[in-house]
Design a protein around this motif. Sequence first.
Motif, short mmCIF file in Angstrom:
data_model
loop_
_atom_site.label_atom_id
_atom_site.label_comp_id
_atom_site.label_asym_id
_atom_site.label_seq_id
_atom_site.Cartn_x
_atom_site.Cartn_y
_atom_site.Cartn_z
N HIS A 174 0.87 -1.18 0.00
CA HIS A 174 0.00 0.00 0.00
C HIS A 174 0.90 1.23 0.00
O HIS A 174 1.79 1.34 0.86
N ALA A 179 0.86 5.43 0.13
CA ALA A 179 0.22 6.74 0.23
C ALA A 179 1.07 7.66 -0.63
O ALA A 179 2.31 7.63 -0.55
N GLN A 231 -3.96 13.78 -3.25
CA GLN A 231 -3.47 12.66 -2.47
C GLN A 231 -4.21 11.41 -2.88
O GLN A 231 -5.36 11.47 -3.35
N LEU A 286 -4.21 6.71 -2.49
CA LEU A 286 -3.72 5.44 -1.97
C LEU A 286 -3.71 4.46 -3.14
O LEU A 286 -4.74 4.27 -3.80
#
Length: 161
Positions: A112, A114, A131, A133
Motif C-alpha cells: 500500500h 500513500a 493525495q 492510496l
Amino acid sequence: MTDRDAPLPTPDTLSLLLASQGITAPEAQAAVHAGLQVLQDFLRTFNARDAHAWAQVMNYPHVRFAGEQVTVWDNALDYAASNDLAPLSATGWAYSRWDFIRPVQADATKVHFALQFTRYDTHHRAQQSYQALYVVTLHNGHWGVQSRSSYAGILAPGAAF
C-alpha cells in the motif's frame, strides 16, 4: 530521469520509511522496491499518453475509487480502450509528477502506497495536486497497480484519470 519523473526515495530515506512503518521483512522490502518501479512505470506510460502501455502496468481486475464512483476494468484491453486522454489534455494538462510516495504497509505480494501527484500545464505550472492510496500487487508473476483511490475526481465517464 526526465524533469517529469519524481526521484524515488534515496536508499537511506527508504530505509527510514520502511523501518518507521515496520516493514522489516526482506520479502516485504523487496516488494516495496518492485512497487516503486511499478509506480515509475505507471507515471511514465501515463505521461507518454500510451494507453496500451499504461494498461500493462495494472493488475486486473483493476479498481479505481474517485469522486463518488467505483470503476472496475476486467482486463488491459478494456482499460486501454477507455483511456483517451483528450479530455484531460483539454484542461491544459501536459504531464503529471509524483510529489511523494510513501510505502505504508507491505508483505511479499502486496504494497500500500500513500502518495501525492500534481498535474502540470505546458509551462510547467502546477494545476492541481491530489493525495491518493495505490495498492500494488504481485498477481500471476506480474507486479502491477491493482487499485487506486484518489480525490482527483472523474473527467470522463469510465476514465481512469
